[in-house]
Design an enzyme around this catalytic site. Structure first.
Site, PDB file in Angstrom:
ATOM      1  N   THR A  14       0.818  -1.217   0.000  1.00 14.95           N
ATOM      2  CA  THR A  14       0.000   0.000   0.000  1.00 14.95           C
ATOM      3  C   THR A  14       0.853   1.268   0.000  1.00 14.95           C
ATOM      4  O   THR A  14       0.515   2.241  -0.665  1.00 14.95           O
ATOM      5  CB  THR A  14      -0.928   0.056   1.237  1.00 14.95           C
ATOM      6  OG1 THR A  14      -0.148  -0.220   2.397  1.00 14.95           O
ATOM      7  CG2 THR A  14      -2.049  -0.966   1.143  1.00 14.95           C
ATOM      8  N   LYS A 107      10.943   0.933  10.667  1.00 13.07           N
ATOM      9  CA  LYS A 107      11.337   1.215  12.056  1.00 13.07           C
ATOM     10  C   LYS A 107      12.120   0.066  12.672  1.00 13.07           C
ATOM     11  O   LYS A 107      13.039   0.272  13.443  1.00 13.07           O
ATOM     12  CB  LYS A 107      10.119   1.506  12.924  1.00 13.07           C
ATOM     13  CG  LYS A 107       9.125   0.363  12.932  1.00 13.07           C
ATOM     14  CD  LYS A 107       7.833   0.665  13.622  1.00 13.07           C
ATOM     15  CE  LYS A 107       6.920  -0.535  13.530  1.00 13.07           C
ATOM     16  NZ  LYS A 107       6.260  -0.723  12.244  1.00 13.07           N
ATOM     17  N   GLU A 131      11.777   9.489   7.855  1.00 14.39           N
ATOM     18  CA  GLU A 131      10.652  10.211   8.474  1.00 14.39           C
ATOM     19  C   GLU A 131       9.446   9.314   8.695  1.00 14.39           C
ATOM     20  O   GLU A 131       8.751   9.408   9.707  1.00 14.39           O
ATOM     21  CB  GLU A 131      10.258  11.406   7.588  1.00 14.39           C
ATOM     22  CG  GLU A 131       9.212  12.310   8.180  1.00 14.39           C
ATOM     23  CD  GLU A 131       9.664  12.941   9.494  1.00 14.39           C
ATOM     24  OE1 GLU A 131       9.202  12.436  10.525  1.00 14.39           O
ATOM     25  OE2 GLU A 131      10.477  13.899   9.482  1.00 14.39           O
ATOM     26  N   VAL A 134       8.563   6.661  12.029  1.00 16.04           N
ATOM     27  CA  VAL A 134       7.929   7.020  13.301  1.00 16.04           C
ATOM     28  C   VAL A 134       6.819   8.027  13.034  1.00 16.04           C
ATOM     29  O   VAL A 134       7.063   9.085  12.466  1.00 16.04           O
ATOM     30  CB  VAL A 134       8.947   7.660  14.274  1.00 16.04           C
ATOM     31  CG1 VAL A 134       8.293   7.916  15.626  1.00 16.04           C
ATOM     32  CG2 VAL A 134      10.178   6.796  14.426  1.00 16.04           C
ATOM     33  N   ILE A 138       3.569  12.508  10.479  1.00 13.90           N
ATOM     34  CA  ILE A 138       3.977  13.533  11.450  1.00 13.90           C
ATOM     35  C   ILE A 138       5.470  13.801  11.272  1.00 13.90           C
ATOM     36  O   ILE A 138       6.265  12.867  11.370  1.00 13.90           O
ATOM     37  CB  ILE A 138       3.727  13.061  12.898  1.00 13.90           C
ATOM     38  CG1 ILE A 138       2.262  12.676  13.097  1.00 13.90           C
ATOM     39  CG2 ILE A 138       4.142  14.127  13.898  1.00 13.90           C
ATOM     40  CD1 ILE A 138       1.977  12.072  14.471  1.00 13.90           C
ATOM     41  N   GLU A 192      -3.430  -6.577  13.641  1.00 12.13           N
ATOM     42  CA  GLU A 192      -3.016  -7.779  12.920  1.00 12.13           C
ATOM     43  C   GLU A 192      -3.715  -9.009  13.506  1.00 12.13           C
ATOM     44  O   GLU A 192      -4.183  -8.981  14.640  1.00 12.13           O
ATOM     45  CB  GLU A 192      -1.503  -7.990  13.071  1.00 12.13           C
ATOM     46  CG  GLU A 192      -0.648  -6.806  12.717  1.00 12.13           C
ATOM     47  CD  GLU A 192      -0.439  -6.671  11.233  1.00 12.13           C
ATOM     48  OE1 GLU A 192      -0.598  -7.680  10.505  1.00 12.13           O
ATOM     49  OE2 GLU A 192      -0.138  -5.548  10.778  1.00 12.13           O
ATOM     50  N   ASP A 203       6.030  -2.393  19.107  1.00 12.63           N
ATOM     51  CA  ASP A 203       6.043  -1.414  18.011  1.00 12.63           C
ATOM     52  C   ASP A 203       6.371  -0.027  18.564  1.00 12.63           C
ATOM     53  O   ASP A 203       7.222   0.691  18.027  1.00 12.63           O
ATOM     54  CB  ASP A 203       4.656  -1.415  17.335  1.00 12.63           C
ATOM     55  CG  ASP A 203       4.516  -0.323  16.299  1.00 12.63           C
ATOM     56  OD1 ASP A 203       5.046  -0.502  15.187  1.00 12.63           O
ATOM     57  OD2 ASP A 203       3.891   0.719  16.589  1.00 12.63           O
ATOM     58  N   LYS A 207       9.842   2.479  17.869  1.00 11.57           N
ATOM     59  CA  LYS A 207       9.767   3.893  17.478  1.00 11.57           C
ATOM     60  C   LYS A 207      10.405   4.783  18.547  1.00 11.57           C
ATOM     61  O   LYS A 207      11.125   5.726  18.224  1.00 11.57           O
ATOM     62  CB  LYS A 207       8.308   4.282  17.242  1.00 11.57           C
ATOM     63  CG  LYS A 207       7.712   3.578  16.021  1.00 11.57           C
ATOM     64  CD  LYS A 207       6.199   3.708  15.994  1.00 11.57           C
ATOM     65  CE  LYS A 207       5.597   3.030  14.772  1.00 11.57           C
ATOM     66  NZ  LYS A 207       4.107   2.932  14.886  1.00 11.57           N
TER      67      LYS A 207
END
Lengths: 437, 437
Positions: A14, A107, A131, A134, A138, A192, A203, A207
């Site tokens: 995606t 990440k 970028e 994380v 943003i 998931e 996760d 980050k």
């Protein structure tokens, strides 16, 4: 006008598909901004035949992403395959070694091999931009790496996992159980099939390890992070938080303390009127406390194809413009090893929910054990059996909710162990740290 | 290691003094980040003798900031004098013409002469950085100029003036009048003795003109902005907003419309659950709506010596690192002239508060005039004299509050003019635009 920047993309899920669409749609604006065009000239993915809604014929195809990474036809390699090692790592290394800048949204790769890859990028005078790794759209990496270069950062914390925030938001707003919300999140594609990585905080930890490095100039070190997930959070905790003026969020927190850098991921009580407490659903947010000024908070979409791709594209635009900053904001040789502040030494307020046996002396026993550890209470709410909602009264026990003033993790653990030995509570105590903000 | 970057600072007020202190305190970290030191080697200010808490002796003194700007002893010129022209403009021009990068916190100068100065910077291959000019410590300029280069921006809006937000917050939370809050703000130093520039929206307009240019690639054009201040806002409006699920904020809004770019500053109803509605007191915030993704919001301190200085220092660090981006993100030759969308064509929902004469037929007359302009109502609240609070009943009239569905500014103005001619209301109607978010 310089020649167009030639981009090779490995991974056409995606994010990859959204990236290729955005490059096409934003051609003119990107050229104006960068002084040169940006062209995706080569791609690699698992399946060549799959219909992705765009024409692969104009792009050179590679079955092997590593071959794409070092191919002379590209200037910059975009890694969107994922995975903390394996082919993603091999391809990124190949690109950097071949003197090509790399843009990645990975990440896990950065959390595990960030410093080594940064050193390789430095050695070859190329960029390693991430970028999207994380907080997706943003711009927190650029903000820490460049935008706040003038600030001394004391603490950084954030909601970095949309799945957890979605679950906590629904639990809070609808009074649902964790299990029900998780099921819904899975059905809607927010979680998931195996949700462990998200809901147990890993996760967020990956980050956070990247943000901490950028904020404090230390080596990325995921192993230095204390991690707790949200699966133990009960509707009773969210209801109590609400009454007390708090919300519960899964935060990643990195903070400078006299003991070193404390990095932790856990459910956290945050004051309802803080910016971070307002962040609902799958949205992410990061707050930066810099010395001497009020906090800066960035809020936005932390996942999704278009949001992630837009961050990847901004990173590519930086390469096209010739902007290059050291991957972690300073030379890897200057990154300090993390001096890990032990979690036992963590200091702060605590929310404690106990299921106390409803008999004389229970409250006195609990109070004594806390006093022995010099823990002061800001509030204590004990509902007697008659007053407590039916659901909270379990086989002769009633809920007791304690809010402590600032104390140490060690004191709380010792006090609760003693309370446990006293046999005045049933089940495991629920402990949620309170974050000042 | 390269030679230290030699900085000349003109203007030693609170920002200048904070900057010199931060450069000293952050020496080591800045050197690590930039690969070279940053030294303030020369200064200029009105009074040489004033005690500022630091030693001027180590710095070269200039009575004339223009002479400092072009002096061979400096590499970068920092303009902290303020003013849209005069010596600030002359000094910045002198520095750029002499091939020196410029860092400024001067929104007025950029709003008025931004494009010309940017062209001069470009011609001389130097940087013109101005992060501190909008939102002080919030890294919104870098975010728009670089961080969101991959995004197509549809709308940008923000709380850009702390004075107004402080006044509106206190009015809302304490039910105070505008005049009383303004007095308090002046006493606390949040508002100037002559508050017109802040409260009438001009400060917000200057900042908005800069953000719009960065967001849409247009020439800075403050004159294209429709401006309304907050002095007409009454406690009754804030109370009604609260009941309806809104808050009132002074927003600067720039949005792409089929008619061109609409730029406006006015009190705005924003939904309470939006990120921007949570921003209280002197804090600033900017929300960016990029195509295809959820909004990104940046929140932080929009004023103050330390916050402003930290943004100036980050800009200086970019110069030290050799990062240079066109001042408005693309070559000035590519900046389009603003095609101004006329305010009459603005479309959106409206809040209208009328003081209606309490006699039969008034509501019907108002409803008819709105219907004639094809304005549909989402809600109408008319309090009869008996039910209305004493304070709202003024000489035979009662408040009527209308919320419209999306309509045009022109329709609203025509309908209210007709209602006025019908003599069914007393006083001026209060009109507050509703911003979807």
């Amino acid at each position: 006008m310089s020649q167009a920047l030639r981009v090779g993309v490995a991974g056409l899920g995606t994010v990859g598909a959204a990236l290729i669409s955005q490059v096409a749609h934003r051609r003119e604006a990107l050229t104006a901004r960068c002084g040169r065009g940006i062209e995706v000239v080569a791609v690699s993915a698992r399946s060549r035949g799959k219909d992705r809604g765009f024409d692969l014929k104009k792009m050179k195809w590679f079955d092997d992403p590593v071959a794409l990474a070092r191919d002379a036809s590209i200037d910059v390699f975009v890694e969107l395959m994922g995975g903390s090692g394996g082919v993603a790592k091999a391809a990124v290394e190949a690109a950097l070694a071949a003197g090509k800048s790399v843009v990645t949204a990975n990440k896990a790769l950065l959390a595990k091999h960030g410093v080594k890859l940064a050193a390789l990028a430095e050695k070859n005078n190329v960029a390693l931009n991430y970028e999207a790794a994380v907080g997706a759209a943003i711009p927190i990496v650029k903000t820490l790496r460049e935008g706040l270069a003038g600030n001394e950062i004391a603490r950084i914390y954030g909601i970095l996992n949309g799945t957890c925030n979605y679950i906590l938001t629904r639990m809070e707003q609808e009074g649902l159980s964790f299990a029900d919300c998780l099921k819904d999140a899975q059905r809607l594609g927010y979680a998931e099939a195996d949700p462990t990585f998200d809901i147990e905080g890993h996760d967020t930890a990956q980050k956070l390890s990247i943000l901490a490095s950028l904020a404090f100039g230390t080596k990325v070190d995921e192993s230095a992070i204390y991690v707790e997930g949200i699966s133990s959070i009960a509707p009773a905790d969210l209801a109590a938080a609400d009454e007390l003026g708090y919300r519960v969020k899964l935060l990643g927190v990195a903070v400078k303390t006299p003991q070193g850098i404390e990095q932790r991921v856990h459910p956290t009580m945050v004051r309802k009127d803080s910016a971070i407490a307002q962040v609902m659903g799958v949205t992410n947010a990061v707050t930066v406390d810099a010395s001497g000024i009020n906090p800066i908070t960035l809020i936005g979409p932390g996942a999704g194809g278009a949001a992630t791709a837009s961050a990847v594209l901004s990173d590519i635009a930086d390469v096209a413009r010739g902007l290059r900053v050291m991957p972690f904001g300073r030379p890897t040789a200057k990154l300090a090893s993390v001096r890990k502040a032990p979690m036992q030494r963590h200091e702060g307020g605590y929310y404690i929910r106990l299921q106390a046996r409803d008999k004389p002396g229970t409250a006195a026993t609990i109070a004594k054990r806390l006093a022995q550890q010099e823990i002061s209470l800001e509030s204590i709410v004990q509902r007697h059996r008659k007053g407590a909602p039916e659901s909270e009264v379990k086989g002769g026990s009633v809920p007791v909710i304690l809010i402590t003033y600032a104390t140490s993790e060690d004191a709380v653990r010792k006090a609760l162990a003693a309370v446990g030995r006293d046999k005045v509570i049933s089940g495991r105590p629920q402990v949620i740290r309170i974050e000042k903000n």
